[in-house]
Design an enzyme around this catalytic site. Structure first.
Site, short mmCIF file in Angstrom:
data_model
loop_
_atom_site.label_atom_id
_atom_site.label_comp_id
_atom_site.label_asym_id
_atom_site.label_seq_id
_atom_site.Cartn_x
_atom_site.Cartn_y
_atom_site.Cartn_z
N HIS A 1 58.19 117.33 10.36
CA HIS A 1 58.36 118.67 9.79
C HIS A 1 59.08 118.61 8.42
O HIS A 1 60.09 119.29 8.21
CB HIS A 1 59.11 119.59 10.77
CG HIS A 1 58.90 121.05 10.50
ND1 HIS A 1 58.80 122.00 11.49
CD2 HIS A 1 58.77 121.74 9.33
CE1 HIS A 1 58.63 123.19 10.96
NE2 HIS A 1 58.61 123.05 9.64
N ARG B 1 52.27 125.33 11.92
CA ARG B 1 53.23 125.25 13.02
C ARG B 1 52.58 124.49 14.16
O ARG B 1 51.34 124.52 14.33
CB ARG B 1 53.62 126.65 13.50
CG ARG B 1 54.59 127.38 12.60
CD ARG B 1 55.99 126.77 12.65
NE ARG B 1 56.94 127.51 11.85
CZ ARG B 1 57.33 127.19 10.61
NH1 ARG B 1 56.82 126.14 10.00
NH2 ARG B 1 58.24 127.92 9.98
P1 NAP Z 1 51.82 133.56 3.51
O1 NAP Z 1 51.98 133.64 2.05
O2 NAP Z 1 52.25 134.71 4.35
O3 NAP Z 1 50.27 133.28 3.79
C1 NAP Z 1 49.70 133.35 5.05
C2 NAP Z 1 48.19 133.25 4.93
O4 NAP Z 1 47.63 133.20 6.25
C3 NAP Z 1 47.57 134.45 4.22
O5 NAP Z 1 46.51 134.04 3.40
C4 NAP Z 1 47.01 135.29 5.38
O6 NAP Z 1 45.90 136.08 5.05
C5 NAP Z 1 46.60 134.20 6.35
N1 NAP Z 1 46.54 134.71 7.71
C6 NAP Z 1 47.54 135.19 8.49
N2 NAP Z 1 47.06 135.60 9.69
C7 NAP Z 1 45.73 135.37 9.64
C8 NAP Z 1 44.68 135.59 10.57
N3 NAP Z 1 44.89 136.13 11.76
N4 NAP Z 1 43.43 135.24 10.20
C9 NAP Z 1 43.19 134.71 8.99
N5 NAP Z 1 44.14 134.46 8.06
C10 NAP Z 1 45.40 134.80 8.40
O7 NAP Z 1 52.53 132.29 4.10
P2 NAP Z 1 52.94 130.93 3.32
O8 NAP Z 1 54.17 131.12 2.53
O9 NAP Z 1 51.73 130.42 2.63
O10 NAP Z 1 53.32 130.00 4.57
C11 NAP Z 1 52.36 129.69 5.55
C12 NAP Z 1 52.99 128.96 6.72
O11 NAP Z 1 53.29 127.62 6.37
C13 NAP Z 1 54.34 129.50 7.20
O12 NAP Z 1 54.19 130.65 8.00
C14 NAP Z 1 54.89 128.33 7.97
O13 NAP Z 1 54.47 128.42 9.33
C15 NAP Z 1 54.22 127.12 7.31
N6 NAP Z 1 55.21 126.26 6.61
C16 NAP Z 1 55.34 124.97 7.03
C17 NAP Z 1 56.21 124.13 6.36
C18 NAP Z 1 56.36 122.70 6.74
O14 NAP Z 1 57.23 122.02 6.23
N7 NAP Z 1 55.51 122.19 7.59
C19 NAP Z 1 56.96 124.62 5.27
C20 NAP Z 1 56.80 125.94 4.89
C21 NAP Z 1 55.91 126.76 5.56
P3 NAP Z 1 46.03 137.29 3.98
O15 NAP Z 1 46.28 136.61 2.66
O16 NAP Z 1 44.70 137.93 4.01
O17 NAP Z 1 47.18 138.14 4.43
C1 GLV Z 2 59.37 125.54 7.18
O1 GLV Z 2 58.76 125.15 8.12
C2 GLV Z 2 59.27 126.86 6.67
O2 GLV Z 2 58.75 127.76 7.35
O3 GLV Z 2 59.71 127.07 5.52
#
Ligand code: NAP
Ligand code: GLV
Length: 309
Positions: free
Chosen positions: A272, A224
């Site tokens: 994005h 983000r």
């Molecule tokens: P997720 O499965 O919830 O994974 C989040 C990861 O971050 C987990 O490994 C978590 O650790 C770690 N984390 C969270 N807080 C932390 C902290 N304080 N210190 C260290 N590690 C921490 O999320 P996801 O599905 O992979 O998505 C991640 C992010 O990608 C989304 O929240 C969104 O902001 C972004 N995103 C961007 C796009 C885009 O197009 N740019 C698209 C989709 C998503 P644990 O495993 O230990 O819980």
């Molecule tokens: C996109 O940014 C998502 O969070 O899926």
């Protein structure tokens, strides 16, 4: 009576969403024509306004259209006692893996330099660095970070990840918790941010952390915009501490015209689009969870609002 699913999606995609649920036993309604508010059982939403979901007193579940939940974290957005399911689906995951691989390879294989050479009609060969000598580090080893890490490891990169809890992923060194962040940064030449935006991760790409990377490191932010202090990143780019940055997300979206990021020679901007939720694939995730709820089975990917993701 048939249950009702209300959808607040990108307007241009509402028809696609409606079609995606055509074979499922649920009536789909558009956010702008909800009908009787008491009949709404489920809401599938992206960026609902504060207070809007509270209009539906019988909501059983809220589905986030995005993987990120920051759009639901503000005050008075999610009504108390209603669970939120985050988006996990294979098109979203595959898209992010492609974005990360593309940008890691861009920096790893000196593509910005070769593109500049071409513009100047210069023939300049650089020695290739084997992938296993290139240390890539992923902030966030969840659904998206974990998949990107696995794909990078399969290409032979020296991959590490940083998360809250320890991970055991083949070919990926796990760092976790605040005390191990410095060690993780010190070994990382290409840093990828795939964290959720929370009070603990906001501004993580700041001057202090960027200065802990080896000089000439690269940054890829697909988490983000709030993860990155844009002025401090620009300063690190000016100093050569950071050699290049691929940025998909920004504090203000669309990125304001006056931002110096647009014209910086070592910044690669996308609007994005690193990955996008696909209606057909995600409908299955929604259907699975509604089916589980109906059968009183445990739900999958329930958001934990206390920890912020
Ligand atoms: P997720 O499965 O919830 O994974 C989040 C990861 O971050 C987990 O490994 C978590 O650790 C770690 N984390 C969270 N807080 C932390 C902290 N304080 N210190 C260290 N590690 C921490 O999320 P996801 O599905 O992979 O998505 C991640 C992010 O990608 C989304 O929240 C969104 O902001 C972004 N995103 C961007 C796009 C885009 O197009 N740019 C698209 C989709 C998503 P644990 O495993 O230990 O819980
Ligand atoms: C996109 O940014 C998502 O969070 O899926």
């Amino acid at each position: 009576m048939q249950e009702v699913l209300l959808i607040k999606a990108d307007l241009e995609r509402t028809d696609e969403w409606v079609a995606a649920f055509a074979d499922f036993d649920v009536e789909v309604r558009d956010w702008n024509s909800p009908g009787n508010a008491e009949q709404i059982d489920y809401a599938l939403v992206w960026q609902p306004e504060a207070g809007a979901l509270a209009r539906f007193p019988n909501l059983k579940l809220i589905f986030s259209i995005g993987a990120g939940l920051d759009h639901l974290m503000g005050d008075n957005i999610v009504p108390p006692n209603v669970s939120v399911i985050r988006m996990v689906e294979r098109v979203l995951t595959a898209g992010m893996t492609e974005y990360v691989l593309y940008n890691v390879l861009r920096f790893h294989r000196f593509m910005p330099q070769y593109e500049a050479d071409q513009r100047n009609q210069v023939w300049n060969e650089r020695f290739q660095i084997p992938a296993w000598e290139r240390r890539v580090g992923i902030l966030g080893l969840g659904v998206l970070g974990g998949a990107a890490a696995a794909a990078l490891a399969a290409l032979g990169f020296a991959v590490a990840g940083w998360s809250r809890s320890e991970k055991t992923l083949p070919g990926v060194v796990s760092y976790y918790g605040k005390p191990q962040l410095a060690q993780f940064l010190a070994r990382t030449e290409i840093l990828v941010c795939l964290l959720p935006l929370t009070e603990h991760t906001e501004n993580i790409l700041n001057a202090d952390h960027l200065s802990q990377l080896p000089k000439g490191a690269f940054v890829i932010n697909a988490g983000r915009g709030g993860h990155c202090n844009e002025d401090e990143l620009l300063a690190a780019l000016e100093r050569g501490q950071i050699a290049g940055a691929a940025l998909d997300v920004f504090r203000e979206e669309p990125l304001r015209q006056s931002s110096r990021l647009w014209t910086h020679p070592h910044v690669y901007i996308t609007p994005h689009i690193a990955s996008m939720t696909a209606p057909a694939a995600s409908a299955q995730h929604v259907i699975d969870n509604i089916t589980r709820l109906r059968a009183a089975q445990p739900l999958t990917h329930v958001a934990d609002f206390a920890r912020g993701y």
